[in-house]
Design a protein around this motif. Structure first.
Motif, PDB file in Angstrom:
ATOM      1  N   VAL A 216       0.820  -1.219   0.000  1.00  0.00           N
ATOM      2  CA  VAL A 216       0.000   0.000   0.000  1.00  0.00           C
ATOM      3  C   VAL A 216       0.857   1.274   0.000  1.00  0.00           C
ATOM      4  O   VAL A 216       0.541   2.239  -0.677  1.00  0.00           O
ATOM      5  CB  VAL A 216      -0.977   0.020   1.209  1.00  0.00           C
TER       6      VAL A 216
ATOM      7  N   GLU B 205      -0.649   2.040  -8.892  1.00  0.00           N
ATOM      8  CA  GLU B 205      -1.907   2.614  -9.405  1.00  0.00           C
ATOM      9  C   GLU B 205      -3.122   2.012  -8.695  1.00  0.00           C
ATOM     10  O   GLU B 205      -4.092   2.709  -8.416  1.00  0.00           O
ATOM     11  CB  GLU B 205      -2.029   2.404 -10.916  1.00  0.00           C
ATOM     12  N   LEU B 206      -3.029   0.702  -8.403  1.00  0.00           N
ATOM     13  CA  LEU B 206      -4.145   0.019  -7.731  1.00  0.00           C
ATOM     14  C   LEU B 206      -4.386   0.597  -6.334  1.00  0.00           C
ATOM     15  O   LEU B 206      -5.522   0.792  -5.915  1.00  0.00           O
ATOM     16  CB  LEU B 206      -3.854  -1.483  -7.628  1.00  0.00           C
ATOM     17  N   THR B 207      -3.298   0.879  -5.628  1.00  0.00           N
ATOM     18  CA  THR B 207      -3.447   1.359  -4.255  1.00  0.00           C
ATOM     19  C   THR B 207      -3.330   2.891  -4.176  1.00  0.00           C
ATOM     20  O   THR B 207      -3.318   3.444  -3.078  1.00  0.00           O
ATOM     21  CB  THR B 207      -2.379   0.718  -3.343  1.00  0.00           C
ATOM     22  N   HIS B 208      -3.243   3.542  -5.343  1.00  0.00           N
ATOM     23  CA  HIS B 208      -2.971   4.979  -5.428  1.00  0.00           C
ATOM     24  C   HIS B 208      -3.849   5.842  -4.511  1.00  0.00           C
ATOM     25  O   HIS B 208      -3.351   6.606  -3.686  1.00  0.00           O
ATOM     26  CB  HIS B 208      -3.135   5.436  -6.883  1.00  0.00           C
ATOM     27  N   ASP B 209      -5.166   5.690  -4.637  1.00  0.00           N
ATOM     28  CA  ASP B 209      -6.069   6.565  -3.885  1.00  0.00           C
ATOM     29  C   ASP B 209      -6.006   6.262  -2.390  1.00  0.00           C
ATOM     30  O   ASP B 209      -6.061   7.173  -1.561  1.00  0.00           O
ATOM     31  CB  ASP B 209      -7.503   6.439  -4.415  1.00  0.00           C
ATOM     32  N   MET B 210      -5.879   4.975  -2.058  1.00  0.00           N
ATOM     33  CA  MET B 210      -5.771   4.604  -0.644  1.00  0.00           C
ATOM     34  C   MET B 210      -4.436   5.095  -0.077  1.00  0.00           C
ATOM     35  O   MET B 210      -4.361   5.514   1.071  1.00  0.00           O
ATOM     36  CB  MET B 210      -5.910   3.086  -0.486  1.00  0.00           C
TER      37      MET B 210
ATOM     38  N   HIS C  43      -2.800   7.809  -0.911  1.00  0.00           N
ATOM     39  CA  HIS C  43      -2.967   9.236  -0.591  1.00  0.00           C
ATOM     40  C   HIS C  43      -3.817   9.408   0.664  1.00  0.00           C
ATOM     41  O   HIS C  43      -3.464  10.169   1.568  1.00  0.00           O
ATOM     42  CB  HIS C  43      -3.654   9.966  -1.749  1.00  0.00           C
TER      43      HIS C  43
ATOM     44  N   HIS D 137       3.659   9.728  -5.720  1.00  0.00           N
ATOM     45  CA  HIS D 137       4.216  10.376  -6.926  1.00  0.00           C
ATOM     46  C   HIS D 137       5.718  10.627  -6.831  1.00  0.00           C
ATOM     47  O   HIS D 137       6.254  10.837  -5.768  1.00  0.00           O
ATOM     48  CB  HIS D 137       3.509  11.695  -7.266  1.00  0.00           C
TER      49      HIS D 137
ATOM     50  N   VAL E 182     -13.542  11.522   0.463  1.00  0.00           N
ATOM     51  CA  VAL E 182     -12.191  11.964   0.082  1.00  0.00           C
ATOM     52  C   VAL E 182     -11.999  12.036  -1.443  1.00  0.00           C
ATOM     53  O   VAL E 182     -11.296  12.909  -1.944  1.00  0.00           O
ATOM     54  CB  VAL E 182     -11.127  11.029   0.722  1.00  0.00           C
ATOM     55  N   GLU E 183     -12.656  11.115  -2.169  1.00  0.00           N
ATOM     56  CA  GLU E 183     -12.435  11.047  -3.625  1.00  0.00           C
ATOM     57  C   GLU E 183     -12.707  12.374  -4.357  1.00  0.00           C
ATOM     58  O   GLU E 183     -11.963  12.716  -5.272  1.00  0.00           O
ATOM     59  CB  GLU E 183     -13.264   9.923  -4.254  1.00  0.00           C
TER      60      GLU E 183
ATOM     61  N   ILE F 133      -9.621  14.302  -4.307  1.00  0.00           N
ATOM     62  CA  ILE F 133      -8.584  13.680  -5.158  1.00  0.00           C
ATOM     63  C   ILE F 133      -8.861  14.025  -6.621  1.00  0.00           C
ATOM     64  O   ILE F 133      -7.952  14.374  -7.377  1.00  0.00           O
ATOM     65  CB  ILE F 133      -8.530  12.142  -4.937  1.00  0.00           C
TER      66      ILE F 133
ATOM     67  N   GLU G  95      -3.809  19.040 -11.637  1.00  0.00           N
ATOM     68  CA  GLU G  95      -2.539  18.484 -12.124  1.00  0.00           C
ATOM     69  C   GLU G  95      -2.546  18.408 -13.657  1.00  0.00           C
ATOM     70  O   GLU G  95      -1.585  18.813 -14.323  1.00  0.00           O
ATOM     71  CB  GLU G  95      -2.363  17.084 -11.524  1.00  0.00           C
TER      72      GLU G  95
ATOM     73  N   TYR H 157      -7.107   4.960 -16.052  1.00  0.00           N
ATOM     74  CA  TYR H 157      -6.327   4.928 -14.819  1.00  0.00           C
ATOM     75  C   TYR H 157      -7.192   5.276 -13.612  1.00  0.00           C
ATOM     76  O   TYR H 157      -7.117   4.648 -12.571  1.00  0.00           O
ATOM     77  CB  TYR H 157      -5.146   5.910 -14.900  1.00  0.00           C
ATOM     78  N   ARG H 158      -8.028   6.312 -13.763  1.00  0.00           N
ATOM     79  CA  ARG H 158      -8.878   6.739 -12.639  1.00  0.00           C
ATOM     80  C   ARG H 158      -9.861   5.632 -12.248  1.00  0.00           C
ATOM     81  O   ARG H 158     -10.142   5.435 -11.075  1.00  0.00           O
ATOM     82  CB  ARG H 158      -9.642   8.035 -12.984  1.00  0.00           C
TER      83      ARG H 158
ATOM     84  N   TRP I 202      -9.366   2.405 -12.658  1.00  0.00           N
ATOM     85  CA  TRP I 202      -8.532   1.396 -12.006  1.00  0.00           C
ATOM     86  C   TRP I 202      -8.193   1.841 -10.572  1.00  0.00           C
ATOM     87  O   TRP I 202      -8.241   1.054  -9.630  1.00  0.00           O
ATOM     88  CB  TRP I 202      -7.276   1.213 -12.873  1.00  0.00           C
ATOM     89  N   GLN I 203      -7.877   3.120 -10.419  1.00  0.00           N
ATOM     90  CA  GLN I 203      -7.494   3.630  -9.099  1.00  0.00           C
ATOM     91  C   GLN I 203      -8.674   3.646  -8.127  1.00  0.00           C
ATOM     92  O   GLN I 203      -8.524   3.307  -6.958  1.00  0.00           O
ATOM     93  CB  GLN I 203      -6.911   5.047  -9.241  1.00  0.00           C
ATOM     94  N   LYS I 204      -9.864   4.045  -8.633  1.00  0.00           N
ATOM     95  CA  LYS I 204     -11.027   4.104  -7.739  1.00  0.00           C
ATOM     96  C   LYS I 204     -11.489   2.703  -7.341  1.00  0.00           C
ATOM     97  O   LYS I 204     -11.854   2.470  -6.190  1.00  0.00           O
ATOM     98  CB  LYS I 204     -12.167   4.879  -8.399  1.00  0.00           C
TER      99      LYS I 204
ATOM    100  N   GLY J 154      -9.541   0.133  -7.361  1.00  0.00           N
ATOM    101  CA  GLY J 154      -8.421  -0.397  -6.584  1.00  0.00           C
ATOM    102  C   GLY J 154      -8.408   0.080  -5.147  1.00  0.00           C
ATOM    103  O   GLY J 154      -7.807  -0.556  -4.285  1.00  0.00           O
ATOM    104  N   ALA J 155      -9.097   1.208  -4.887  1.00  0.00           N
ATOM    105  CA  ALA J 155      -9.136   1.720  -3.516  1.00  0.00           C
ATOM    106  C   ALA J 155      -9.783   0.700  -2.572  1.00  0.00           C
ATOM    107  O   ALA J 155      -9.452   0.657  -1.390  1.00  0.00           O
ATOM    108  CB  ALA J 155      -9.892   3.039  -3.467  1.00  0.00           C
TER     109      ALA J 155
ATOM    110  N   GLY K  95      -7.106  -1.810  -2.068  1.00  0.00           N
ATOM    111  CA  GLY K  95      -6.132  -1.110  -1.227  1.00  0.00           C
ATOM    112  C   GLY K  95      -6.623  -1.020   0.214  1.00  0.00           C
ATOM    113  O   GLY K  95      -5.851  -1.207   1.157  1.00  0.00           O
TER     114      GLY K  95
ATOM    115  N   PRO L 152      -2.864  15.441  -1.305  1.00  0.00           N
ATOM    116  CA  PRO L 152      -3.585  14.871  -2.453  1.00  0.00           C
ATOM    117  C   PRO L 152      -2.656  14.767  -3.661  1.00  0.00           C
ATOM    118  O   PRO L 152      -1.534  15.290  -3.619  1.00  0.00           O
ATOM    119  CB  PRO L 152      -4.684  15.903  -2.695  1.00  0.00           C
ATOM    120  N   PRO L 153      -3.101  14.137  -4.758  1.00  0.00           N
ATOM    121  CA  PRO L 153      -2.302  14.171  -5.987  1.00  0.00           C
ATOM    122  C   PRO L 153      -2.053  15.639  -6.378  1.00  0.00           C
ATOM    123  O   PRO L 153      -2.762  16.529  -5.901  1.00  0.00           O
ATOM    124  CB  PRO L 153      -3.203  13.483  -7.010  1.00  0.00           C
TER     125      PRO L 153
END
Lengths: 88, 241
Positions: free
Chosen positions: A50, A74-79, A81, A88, B29-30, B33, B40, B59-60, B62-64, B66-67, B70, B125-126
């Motif tokens: 993570v 990328e998979l754990t990216h949002d978690m 943060h 990054h 939180v999203e 982000i 960005e 990507y977004r 996959w990231q959401k 993936g949260a 995660g 954040p990003p």
């Protein structure tokens, strides 16, 4: 010793012996030091996934390109943060 | 309690609390982000960089999604630490039952492992963070968590061994002194912040809340499961012997 003679001459475990073996395996696993060791291993591995991985884990199978695709990152990216880890 | 039961309740409570955290983050939180990523991208476009929008959208997604994975991984990891600490601390923790003890410990761990660390290295954040400094920042962050965690552990041991109650007041002050020293001595985050501080502060407050809820949920689930499985094992043992 070939496979056949191995099978022929290796004494088979009786039901009671097998059950005793199973019980002792479960007993060995069901000990507090083993559980604590396992949980610490889970902690280290999951925090790496993570909070740290930048392609290292997938590079084992994917090679150098894993550092560009960074699938786990990328998979754990949002978690990552949201949990406060640097990103990054 | 059986060790395998301990592992089972630890991991399951962590995964459940982690998935609840992911749901909370999705709603709370999203949006921040997404705003930070939009800023960005805006910056990249204005500086003449070619941004592949369809790739970004993929990507977004996959990231959401993936949260949630995660969250489950993060939850299992922190619950593992929580489970180990609880095993050793349970008899010393105040509380009428294990649920109360687990909630108290979860609160302490949120304070020590998240809030104290966030004072020095707050969540960003990003759009904040230079890829070239990532390993340096990760080392600082993990190092600070370890300082805070080990200092708290040391203070807990001293607290247990101190027999005179009036002297115990010094112990939290010792922890604060260690953390103030660490705050001053440890290097700052080297990255410049180039986006709105309002967005960043909102993100930091929201993540502190959701991570706090995560620890609270973990304590409630873990403590409830502990009480439930302990009484089940005791009933079973009473029937057998």
């Amino acid at each position: 010793m070939d496979k056949l003679s191995y099978n022929l001459y290796t004494p088979k475990l009786t039901h009671t012996e097998m059950s005793t073996t199973k019980q002792s395996t479960v007993k060995a696993l069901d000990s507090l030091p083993v559980a604590i060791g396992f949980l610490i291993a889970v902690l280290v591995f999951t925090m790496f996934v993570v909070g740290y991985d930048q392609g290292q884990l997938f590079s084992v199978v994917e090679g150098q390109s894993a550092y560009d695709t960074m699938w786990i990152h990328e998979l754990t990216h949002d978690m990552r943060h949201a949990a406060g880890f640097p990103c990054h | 309690m059986k060790a395998l039961t301990l592992v089972g309740i630890t991991l399951s409570s962590g995964v459940i609390a982690g998935i609840i955290l992911a749901f909370l983050n999705l709603g709370i939180v999203e949006p921040t982000i997404d705003k930070a990523i939009a800023l960005e991208v805006q910056k990249q476009v204005s500086s003449g960089e070619n941004v592949n929008m369809s790739e970004l959208i993929d990507y977004r997604y996959w990231q959401k999604a993936g949260a949630f994975a995660g969250g489950a991984i993060y939850g299992a990891g922190l619950a593992s630490l929580f489970g180990v600490v609880f095993v050793f601390a349970r008899s010393k923790l105040p509380g009428k039952n294990n649920k109360q003890k687990a909630i108290l410990l979860a609160g302490v761990m949120w304070l020590v492992l998240f809030l104290m660390v966030a004072l020095k290295y707050p969540a960003n954040p990003p759009a904040v963070g230079d890829p070239d400094t990532i390993y340096h920042r990760e080392t600082l962050y993990v190092g600070y968590i370890m300082i805070s965690g080990l200092a708290a552990l040391g203070m807990a041991v001293i607290w247990i061994r101190t027999r005179i109650n009036s002297k115990k007041i010094i112990i939290p002050l010792m922890y604060i002194a260690i953390m103030v020293t660490a705050y001053v001595v440890m290097p700052s985050n080297p990255d410049k912040i180039e986006i709105s501080m309002d967005l960043i502060q909102t993100f930091r407050i929201l993540t502190a809340i959701t991570i706090g809820v995560f620890w609270g949920t973990l304590g409630i689930i873990f403590g409830s499961l502990w009480d439930k499985f302990l009484s089940r094992e005791q009933t079973l043992a009473a029937k057998l012997y």
